[in-house]
Design an enzyme around this catalytic site. Structure first.
Site, mmCIF file in Angstrom:
data_model
loop_
_atom_site.group_PDB
_atom_site.id
_atom_site.type_symbol
_atom_site.label_atom_id
_atom_site.label_comp_id
_atom_site.label_asym_id
_atom_site.label_seq_id
_atom_site.Cartn_x
_atom_site.Cartn_y
_atom_site.Cartn_z
ATOM 1 C CG HIS A 403 0.280 -1.509 -3.065
ATOM 2 N ND1 HIS A 403 0.217 -2.172 -1.858
ATOM 3 C CD2 HIS A 403 1.187 -2.204 -3.816
ATOM 4 C CE1 HIS A 403 1.038 -3.203 -1.870
ATOM 5 N NE2 HIS A 403 1.637 -3.253 -3.059
ATOM 6 C CD GLU A 404 2.028 -1.749 -7.586
ATOM 7 O OE1 GLU A 404 3.277 -1.812 -7.628
ATOM 8 O OE2 GLU A 404 1.314 -2.676 -7.171
ATOM 9 C CG HIS A 407 6.019 -1.416 -4.191
ATOM 10 N ND1 HIS A 407 6.415 -1.990 -3.015
ATOM 11 C CD2 HIS A 407 4.928 -2.139 -4.604
ATOM 12 C CE1 HIS A 407 5.625 -3.011 -2.714
ATOM 13 N NE2 HIS A 407 4.707 -3.115 -3.663
ATOM 14 C CG HIS A 413 4.378 -6.371 -0.645
ATOM 15 N ND1 HIS A 413 4.492 -7.390 -1.563
ATOM 16 C CD2 HIS A 413 3.718 -5.370 -1.286
ATOM 17 C CE1 HIS A 413 3.929 -7.025 -2.696
ATOM 18 N NE2 HIS A 413 3.455 -5.795 -2.553
#
Length: 660
Positions: A403-404, A407, A413
């Site tokens: 997930h990170e 980014h 998101h």
């Protein structure tokens, strides 16, 4: 003192396992009063939580986030998560705010940082600066490598690790304020954050080391020595007729912690020693040498690991008796019964321990109003008041990192609850990147050339989050649980209080019942005990609220179903006689919830007992106080009057239940 580094090689003599037998006994205790634990962080009020949450993730300034601004911002947050847009701090909104999540702000379906920053090259480097003590370095390295591969599999991006110098993406662990101006918040809450692509801190990814980092299913403990060196502990494991959910020194006279690497130690005899400072240290400059107690540091003698002299909270020790003279040290392992939070700096549990005059030989929630499991880190809490939270399932470092790194590639998101880039953490055992994630990342970088050349893995479409009013969905199960109606489809649920109102969702099943498989066959609530029962394949699960009952899942045969029944179609508890009916194919069984066994004379044919009800049902539900039962198959349902068993309505699920 230098930063946390990879563990050194383990040294020290092999000590044979000397089983002494179980000597501990648990004293039964009356319910304990709720007390305030020293060092415990007081929970925020709903209003305090909301103001902080909306300030952090939705830009509502703390100093001017008054009731009017708060209401408007709340509606934005509720819309993002698919909640009813009331602008009020209702229970569903507060529950969502309290869930563990990423520290980056929220936006909408796959989206990008302002000005859509992206890497202007496809060869991206990363460097792991520090490690968490919760996992061995090899497991951390592998988790990060797999997390990067999630994105390289669907784009031209290629990631390579460097060990020195400045990488595009610098990865580290930290606690609270850790040098970037965006502090973490202790255990749970914010798990990690990452910066958008760019120079300087661009792409850097930070992970909160107050969390318990695992692979999502509890502590990952690699043993040393014994006869299973390098293998992993199996939790729980059976020893002398008792199950152990963490490393133990039971059966040993030297205090060393050990575990079995198979479930049944008595049968298999496979074991190893768990990480412990008396066996080895990691990092530092002592090449894995064990702690030497007592050791001297700045003129003071220490009998255990300490955080003195450090600002990052990591526990360390001297590996000679005089650190001031020799400057030899290492970091203390924290994977064997180490506590989280509390006031013991990660020290391990001590069993048995005394609390309010009663002895406990395992973790307990006694004395707490939040139900969290804790233990004392000395033999007597009443005297020493030293404690910490017991390890739980922890957070999957792989999933949070994937997930990170999204980014770090330029994605913000997503509002899609099935997307990896959704802000709330949910453990997924068999992870697949969703179509929403793939569409977002490929809009920035394009598709992987390996797929076009036929040299990469065969492309498969990622899962798509269903839309109940735009698709013809056949639900896996429908049930009324704690007064709400839940609709289940694959790994998603929708929930509503009243039929005809459009259900809230989709939400992830794992958010409520994390141990369930990605697809269930049937579900019902046993109203006598308010427990939810789920069926999948030839097993079933029983939950009290969101807590899985001990010993589950169990095979269908333990419920009284014959071995040839490998799955059930539907189940419900009938208000007419308080019995539970289980349907499979053209047959059904009746289960007595009070006696915990099947009633005699079953199975029977559905066609012989139920008026106009078809075989191979999808779901059945009896709404509390309604006097009717509802049988679902395909896109339609039948409504039966409970007393007469007459069919009183044949209708569309979409129009009558989903508000479409």
């Amino acid at each position: 003192m230098e930063a946390l580094m990879a563990r050194g090689a383990l040294t020290g003599p092999l000590r044979a396992l000397c089983l002494l037998g179980c000597l501990l006994s648990h004293a039964a205790a009356a319910p304990s009063p709720i007390i305030k634990f020293p060092g415990d962080v007081a929970p925020k009020t709903d209003k305090e939580l909301a103001v902080q949450y909306l300030n952090t993730f939705y830009g509502c300034p703390k100093e001017s986030c008054n009731l009017f601004v708060l209401k408007d911002t709340l509606k934005k947050m509720q819309k993002f998560f698919g909640l009813p847009q009331t602008g009020d701090l209702d229970q569903n909104t507060i529950e969502t705010m309290r869930k563990p999540r990423c520290g980056n702000p929220d936006v909408a379906n796959y989206n990008f940082f302002p000005r859509k920053p992206k890497w202007d090259k496809n060869q991206i480097t990363y460097r792991i600066i520090g490690y968490t003590p919760d996992l061995d370095p090899e497991t951390v390295d592998d988790a990060f490598a797999r997390a990067f591969q999630v994105w390289s599999d669907v784009t031209p991006l290629r990631f390579s690790r460097i060990h020195d110098g400045e990488a595009d993406i610098m990865i580290n662990f930290g606690r609270w304020e850790h040098g970037d101006g965006y502090p973490f918040d202790g255990k749970d809450g914010l798990l990690a954050h990452a910066f958008a692509p760019g120079t300087g801190v661009g792409g850097d990814s930070h992970f909160d080391d107050d969390e318990l980092w695992t692979l999502g299913e509890g502590q990952v403990v690699r043993v040393k020595y014994g006869n299973a060196d390098g293998e992993y502990c199996k939790f729980p494991f059976l020893f002398n007729g008792k199950e152990y959910n963490s490393c133990t020194d039971t059966g040993r006279s030297d205090g060393f912690l050990w575990c079995s690497t198979t479930y049944n130690f008595e049968k298999d005899g496979k074991y190893g020693f768990c990480p412990h400072e008396a066996l080895f240290t990691m990092g530092g400059n002592a090449e894995g040498q064990p702690c030497k107690f007592p050791f001297r540091f700045q003129g003071t003698s220490y009998d255990s690991c300490t955080t003195e002299g450090r600002t990052d909270g990591y526990r360390w020790c001297g590996t000679t008796e005089d650190y001031d003279r020799d400057k030899k040290y290492g970091f203390c392992p924290e994977t064997a019964m180490s506590t989280v939070g509390g006031n013991s700096e990660g020290a391990p549990c001590v069993f048995p321990f005394t609390f309010l005059g009663n002895k406990y030989e395992s973790c307990t929630s006694a004395g707490r109003s939040d139900g969290k499991m804790w233990c004392a880190t000395t033999a007597n809490y009443d005297d020493d008041r030293k404690w910490g939270f017991c390890p739980d399932q922890g957070y999957s470092l792989f999933l949070v990192a994937a997930h990170e790194f999204g980014h770090a590639m330029g994605l913000e998101h997503s509002q899609d609850p099935g997307a990896l880039m959704a802000p709330i953490y949910t453990y997924t055992k068999n992870f697949r990147l969703s179509q929403d994630d793939i569409k977002g990342i490929q809009e920035l970088y394009g598709a992987s050339p390996d797929i076009d050349l036929g040299t990469g893995p065969t492309p498969t479409l990622g899962p798509v989050t269903p839309e109940i009013c735009k698709q013809d969905i056949v639900f896996d199960g429908i049930a009324q649980i704690r007064g709400e109606i839940f609709f289940f489809k694959d790994r998603f649920i929708w929930r509503t209080v009243t039929p005809r109102d459009k259900p809230m969702g989709p939400l992830l099943v794992a958010t409520f019942w994390p141990e369930l498989p990605e697809k269930i066959d049937a579900v019902y609530e046993a109203p006598q005990e308010e427990k939810a029962v789920f069926f999948a394949g030839n097993e079933y699960w029983i939950y009290s609220a969101s807590t899985l009952e001990r010993g589950y899942p169990k095979p269908l045969t333990s419920l009284g179903l014959p071995p040839d029944v490998q799955r059930v179609d539907a189940a419900f508890n009938w208000s007419k006689n308080k019995k539970t009916y289980i349907f499979a194919g053209d047959k059904f069984w009746r289960y007595n919830e009070v006696k915990k066994k099947m009633d005699p004379g079953f199975p029977k044919l559905i066609a012989d007992a139920w008026n106009a009800i078809p075989d191979n049902l999808d779901a059945v539900v009896d709404l509390q106080g309604g006097g009717h039962s509802y049988f679902f198959k395909g896109a339609y349902y039948l409504k039966l009057e409970n007393q007469s068993l007459k069919s009183v309505k044949f209708g569309s699920i979409k129009s009558d239940w989903l508000g479409c």
